[in-house]
Design a protein around this motif. Sequence first.
Motif, PDB file in Angstrom:
ATOM      1  N   GLY A 136       0.831  -1.223  -0.024  1.00 31.22           N
ATOM      2  CA  GLY A 136       0.019   0.011   0.002  1.00 31.22           C
ATOM      3  C   GLY A 136       0.784   1.135   0.031  1.00 31.22           C
ATOM      4  N   GLU A 137       2.036   1.182  -0.590  1.00 34.99           N
ATOM      5  CA  GLU A 137       2.885   2.112  -0.536  1.00 34.99           C
ATOM      6  C   GLU A 137       3.159   3.120  -1.758  1.00 34.99           C
ATOM      7  OE1 GLU A 137       6.684   0.418   0.448  1.00 34.99           O
ATOM      8  OE2 GLU A 137       6.215   0.366   2.428  1.00 34.99           O
ATOM      9  N   LEU A 138       2.136   2.774  -2.788  1.00 35.19           N
ATOM     10  CA  LEU A 138       2.018   3.706  -4.247  1.00 35.19           C
ATOM     11  C   LEU A 138       1.772   4.858  -3.919  1.00 35.19           C
ATOM     12  CD1 LEU A 138       0.584   0.774  -6.416  1.00 35.19           C
ATOM     13  CD2 LEU A 138       2.832   1.794  -6.653  1.00 35.19           C
TER      14      LEU A 138
ATOM     15  N   LYS B 198       1.581   2.193 -20.100  1.00 39.41           N
ATOM     16  CA  LYS B 198       1.131   3.090 -19.277  1.00 39.41           C
ATOM     17  C   LYS B 198       0.146   2.555 -18.373  1.00 39.41           C
ATOM     18  CE  LYS B 198      -0.611   7.760 -18.989  1.00 39.41           C
ATOM     19  NZ  LYS B 198      -0.949   8.992 -20.131  1.00 39.41           N
ATOM     20  N   LEU B 199       0.209   2.277 -16.992  1.00 38.77           N
ATOM     21  CA  LEU B 199      -0.776   1.738 -16.199  1.00 38.77           C
ATOM     22  C   LEU B 199      -1.381   2.896 -15.381  1.00 38.77           C
ATOM     23  CD1 LEU B 199       1.388  -1.102 -14.753  1.00 38.77           C
ATOM     24  CD2 LEU B 199       0.036  -1.263 -16.598  1.00 38.77           C
ATOM     25  N   LYS B 200      -2.692   2.779 -15.480  1.00 38.01           N
ATOM     26  CA  LYS B 200      -3.554   3.762 -14.648  1.00 38.01           C
ATOM     27  C   LYS B 200      -3.948   3.014 -13.663  1.00 38.01           C
ATOM     28  CE  LYS B 200      -5.630   7.973 -14.264  1.00 38.01           C
ATOM     29  NZ  LYS B 200      -5.890   7.584 -12.532  1.00 38.01           N
ATOM     30  N   LEU B 201      -3.549   3.255 -12.259  1.00 38.35           N
ATOM     31  CA  LEU B 201      -3.757   2.677 -11.258  1.00 38.35           C
ATOM     32  C   LEU B 201      -5.177   2.985 -10.620  1.00 38.35           C
ATOM     33  CD1 LEU B 201      -0.143   2.519  -9.707  1.00 38.35           C
ATOM     34  CD2 LEU B 201      -1.252   0.844 -11.157  1.00 38.35           C
ATOM     35  N   ASN B 202      -5.820   2.241  -9.965  1.00 43.37           N
ATOM     36  CA  ASN B 202      -7.428   2.594  -9.445  1.00 43.37           C
ATOM     37  C   ASN B 202      -7.116   2.355  -8.035  1.00 43.37           C
ATOM     38  OD1 ASN B 202      -7.788  -0.049  -9.419  1.00 43.37           O
ATOM     39  ND2 ASN B 202      -8.596   0.154 -11.389  1.00 43.37           N
ATOM     40  N   LYS B 203      -8.408   2.398  -7.413  1.00 44.87           N
ATOM     41  CA  LYS B 203      -8.220   2.168  -5.942  1.00 44.87           C
ATOM     42  C   LYS B 203      -8.171   0.524  -5.626  1.00 44.87           C
ATOM     43  CE  LYS B 203     -13.290   1.111  -5.717  1.00 44.87           C
ATOM     44  NZ  LYS B 203     -14.714   1.394  -5.117  1.00 44.87           N
ATOM     45  N   TYR B 204      -8.265  -0.261  -6.561  1.00 44.82           N
ATOM     46  CA  TYR B 204      -8.198  -1.680  -6.517  1.00 44.82           C
ATOM     47  C   TYR B 204      -6.672  -1.859  -6.183  1.00 44.82           C
ATOM     48  CZ  TYR B 204     -13.126  -2.087  -7.730  1.00 44.82           C
ATOM     49  OH  TYR B 204     -14.338  -2.198  -7.797  1.00 44.82           O
ATOM     50  N   ASN B 205      -5.925  -1.182  -6.830  1.00 44.95           N
ATOM     51  CA  ASN B 205      -4.358  -1.334  -6.906  1.00 44.95           C
ATOM     52  C   ASN B 205      -3.937  -0.565  -5.545  1.00 44.95           C
ATOM     53  OD1 ASN B 205      -4.685  -0.700 -10.393  1.00 44.95           O
ATOM     54  ND2 ASN B 205      -4.489  -2.739  -9.478  1.00 44.95           N
ATOM     55  N   LEU B 206      -4.403   0.822  -5.475  1.00 41.33           N
ATOM     56  CA  LEU B 206      -3.837   1.659  -4.341  1.00 41.33           C
ATOM     57  C   LEU B 206      -4.113   1.387  -3.142  1.00 41.33           C
ATOM     58  CD1 LEU B 206      -4.654   4.952  -6.663  1.00 41.33           C
ATOM     59  CD2 LEU B 206      -2.107   3.733  -6.100  1.00 41.33           C
TER      60      LEU B 206
ATOM     61  N   GLU C  37      -6.770  -1.436  -2.188  1.00 44.75           N
ATOM     62  CA  GLU C  37      -6.775  -3.087  -2.065  1.00 44.75           C
ATOM     63  C   GLU C  37      -5.537  -3.668  -2.169  1.00 44.75           C
ATOM     64  OE1 GLU C  37     -10.438  -4.338  -3.360  1.00 44.75           O
ATOM     65  OE2 GLU C  37     -11.496  -2.594  -2.792  1.00 44.75           O
ATOM     66  N   GLY C  38      -4.688  -3.291  -2.754  1.00 41.61           N
ATOM     67  CA  GLY C  38      -3.574  -4.108  -3.258  1.00 41.61           C
ATOM     68  C   GLY C  38      -3.551  -5.140  -4.224  1.00 41.61           C
ATOM     69  N   LEU C  39      -4.570  -5.252  -5.269  1.00 38.38           N
ATOM     70  CA  LEU C  39      -4.696  -6.146  -6.180  1.00 38.38           C
ATOM     71  C   LEU C  39      -3.650  -5.638  -7.264  1.00 38.38           C
ATOM     72  CD1 LEU C  39      -8.695  -6.487  -6.480  1.00 38.38           C
ATOM     73  CD2 LEU C  39      -6.955  -7.702  -5.155  1.00 38.38           C
ATOM     74  N   GLN C  40      -3.411  -6.690  -8.026  1.00 37.22           N
ATOM     75  CA  GLN C  40      -2.112  -6.568  -9.157  1.00 37.22           C
ATOM     76  C   GLN C  40      -2.711  -6.368 -10.505  1.00 37.22           C
ATOM     77  OE1 GLN C  40       1.157  -9.188  -8.853  1.00 37.22           O
ATOM     78  NE2 GLN C  40       0.630  -9.614  -6.829  1.00 37.22           N
ATOM     79  N   ASP C  41      -4.000  -6.631 -10.830  1.00 40.21           N
ATOM     80  CA  ASP C  41      -4.430  -6.586 -12.110  1.00 40.21           C
ATOM     81  C   ASP C  41      -4.533  -4.849 -12.691  1.00 40.21           C
ATOM     82  OD1 ASP C  41      -5.228  -9.100 -12.072  1.00 40.21           O
ATOM     83  OD2 ASP C  41      -7.183  -9.013 -11.651  1.00 40.21           O
ATOM     84  N   TYR C  42      -3.325  -4.635 -13.449  1.00 42.26           N
ATOM     85  CA  TYR C  42      -3.309  -3.138 -13.486  1.00 42.26           C
ATOM     86  C   TYR C  42      -3.889  -2.727 -14.738  1.00 42.26           C
ATOM     87  CZ  TYR C  42       0.266  -3.862 -10.032  1.00 42.26           C
ATOM     88  OH  TYR C  42       0.913  -4.302  -8.638  1.00 42.26           O
ATOM     89  N   GLY C  43      -4.742  -1.867 -15.016  1.00 42.16           N
ATOM     90  CA  GLY C  43      -5.279  -1.378 -16.139  1.00 42.16           C
ATOM     91  C   GLY C  43      -4.331  -0.627 -17.091  1.00 42.16           C
ATOM     92  N   VAL C  44      -4.324  -0.829 -18.310  1.00 45.40           N
ATOM     93  CA  VAL C  44      -3.443  -0.346 -19.135  1.00 45.40           C
ATOM     94  C   VAL C  44      -4.003   0.709 -20.032  1.00 45.40           C
ATOM     95  CG1 VAL C  44      -2.015  -0.617 -21.235  1.00 45.40           C
ATOM     96  CG2 VAL C  44      -2.045  -2.398 -19.521  1.00 45.40           C
ATOM     97  N   SER C  45      -3.727   2.005 -20.044  1.00 48.74           N
ATOM     98  CA  SER C  45      -4.285   3.119 -20.827  1.00 48.74           C
ATOM     99  C   SER C  45      -3.455   3.467 -22.015  1.00 48.74           C
ATOM    100  CB  SER C  45      -4.228   4.375 -19.952  1.00 48.74           C
ATOM    101  OG  SER C  45      -3.150   4.828 -19.558  1.00 48.74           O
ATOM    102  N   ALA C  46      -2.474   2.994 -22.180  1.00 47.82           N
ATOM    103  CA  ALA C  46      -1.690   3.091 -23.318  1.00 47.82           C
ATOM    104  C   ALA C  46      -0.405   2.034 -23.581  1.00 47.82           C
ATOM    105  CB  ALA C  46      -0.814   4.411 -23.621  1.00 47.82           C
ATOM    106  N   VAL C  47      -0.121   1.607 -24.886  1.00 47.93           N
ATOM    107  CA  VAL C  47       1.113   0.703 -25.018  1.00 47.93           C
ATOM    108  C   VAL C  47       1.748   1.200 -26.164  1.00 47.93           C
ATOM    109  CG1 VAL C  47       1.513  -1.641 -25.926  1.00 47.93           C
ATOM    110  CG2 VAL C  47      -0.637  -1.321 -24.709  1.00 47.93           C
TER     111      VAL C  47
END
Length: 270
Positions: free
Chosen positions: A74-76, A190-198, A200-210
Amino acid sequence: MLLRSALTFATTSASKIYVNPEVEHVSSIRERFSVLPPAVVAIEGPSSAKLTPEEAMFVNRTIVGSLVRATCAGELQVDVVTLKATITAINNRFGWYYISCESCVKRATLHDGVFICNNCKQPIKYPLAMFCINLQVEDPTGTTTVVLLNSTTERLLDVSAKKLINKFPEGDTSVPLELQALVGKEFVYKLKLNKYNLVEGLQDYGVSAVYTPVEELEVAYEKNAQAQASQNRADCSSSSQMGGSNERKRKLSTVIEAVEAANEGGNGAP
């Protein structure tokens, strides 16, 4: 689409827009309205949107190991990072696409032959097929999962989910060859992190650009990272010689960790 008595259009990244094409009926309309002042207003995006691809692919660059550790702890501190990694597998457990509502683009469920929006709770007249691809990616420091959503996937593959679905018999959810071809390729995400990452600590990171890595830029970045790492070590050593407490701990940045990980790999370290 009629929304609040106004005519609007819903498009995707695969849509093509033609401005004043030289066809007869368009020319006649253009002449009829030529006396009216133009109503087009340019909308300025945020400063981050003005970055060139060469700049954007290095914003908050991190590595898999550091990203996973920071997520779990939870350190992001930022909600956008970039990550260079290789696709090793496509997780098709939940499929590679979903059917969505035409209005809110949320997932829909089939009930008695009719799709019902899980959000609006209303029947959907024109259900949309949307990409949602779970990719397993890795670099020398670890493995994690990133998720390619519809607009990003359409830009990457230059094809819509609907066109790929039409290649299969009804009910067949096999992974298309166009997606299988991505396995083994290296990209910068390019990963756009959301509350699930920031939170809840989940690792399924959403990609906004490749982005496709550029060797010359990556080499320049690595040299800069090595120089920064050397400078930080020198500063730390200088502070220690000036009588700093031996109990003081220095937290390495993700850039330094990346360089040290690369150096250990090059020296044959396990």
